[in-house]
Design a protein around this motif. Structure first.
Motif, PDB file in Angstrom:
ATOM      1  N   GLU A  73     -14.425  -3.489   3.220  1.00 45.92           N
ATOM      2  CA  GLU A  73     -15.076  -4.053   2.042  1.00 45.92           C
ATOM      3  C   GLU A  73     -14.592  -3.373   0.771  1.00 45.92           C
ATOM      4  N   SER A  74     -14.437  -2.076   0.817  1.00 44.33           N
ATOM      5  CA  SER A  74     -13.970  -1.331  -0.359  1.00 44.33           C
ATOM      6  C   SER A  74     -12.548  -1.729  -0.750  1.00 44.33           C
ATOM      7  N   ARG A  75     -11.667  -1.836   0.232  1.00 42.77           N
ATOM      8  CA  ARG A  75     -10.281  -2.203  -0.068  1.00 42.77           C
ATOM      9  C   ARG A  75     -10.163  -3.649  -0.518  1.00 42.77           C
ATOM     10  N   THR A  76     -10.995  -4.531   0.027  1.00 42.84           N
ATOM     11  CA  THR A  76     -11.001  -5.922  -0.426  1.00 42.84           C
ATOM     12  C   THR A  76     -11.455  -5.996  -1.877  1.00 42.84           C
ATOM     13  N   ASP A  77     -12.480  -5.243  -2.215  1.00 42.48           N
ATOM     14  CA  ASP A  77     -12.960  -5.204  -3.590  1.00 42.48           C
ATOM     15  C   ASP A  77     -11.862  -4.699  -4.532  1.00 42.48           C
ATOM     16  N   ALA A  78     -11.196  -3.634  -4.143  1.00 39.87           N
ATOM     17  CA  ALA A  78     -10.117  -3.072  -4.970  1.00 39.87           C
ATOM     18  C   ALA A  78      -8.967  -4.072  -5.114  1.00 39.87           C
TER      19      ALA A  78
END
Length: 118
Positions: A63-68
């Motif tokens: 989720e964090s990498r998708t957001d970034a």
């Protein structure tokens, strides 16, 4: 592999997502994003949704990498500059399974009719 959805919100009312949004986003992928596949759902309501399939060691990391990735791509690609990622999270699959169970035609907890134990 994880599937993470990013709800895309227009920064101005009435803005339509570019027809080539998927290709534009694919071109913005970097190897460190570990994105395997992208799907764009332009007609999702209330706003378009981006489905990102990526490799990660945990759901939180995915989720964090998708957001970034979304923030970087939506800022860097001029034709997507009018959009932001409003909500980034793994989708719940419960409605899918509820629909499968209710379409079986058999009465029970997940379909029409009484509970089998009554």
């Amino acid at each position: 592999m994880y599937l993470v959805h990013a709800a895309l919100r227009p920064l101005s009312p009435g803005l339509r997502l570019s027809l080539d949004a998927r290709e534009l986003l694919l071109a913005a992928i970097r190897p460190e994003d570990r994105v395997e596949h992208l799907v764009v759902h332009p007609d999702a309501l209330p706003n378009p949704v981006l489905g990102v399939y990526l490799l990660a060691d945990s759901l939180a990391e995915a989720e964090s990498r998708t957001d970034a990735f979304c923030r970087r791509a939506l800022t860097a690609v001029p034709r997507l500059a009018g959009w932001s990622a409003a909500r980034v999270a793994a989708p719940l699959v419960t409605p899918f399974y509820e629909r499968l169970l209710s379409s079986s035609g058999r009465p029970g907890r997940n379909g029409p009719g009484t509970f089998p134990s009554t």
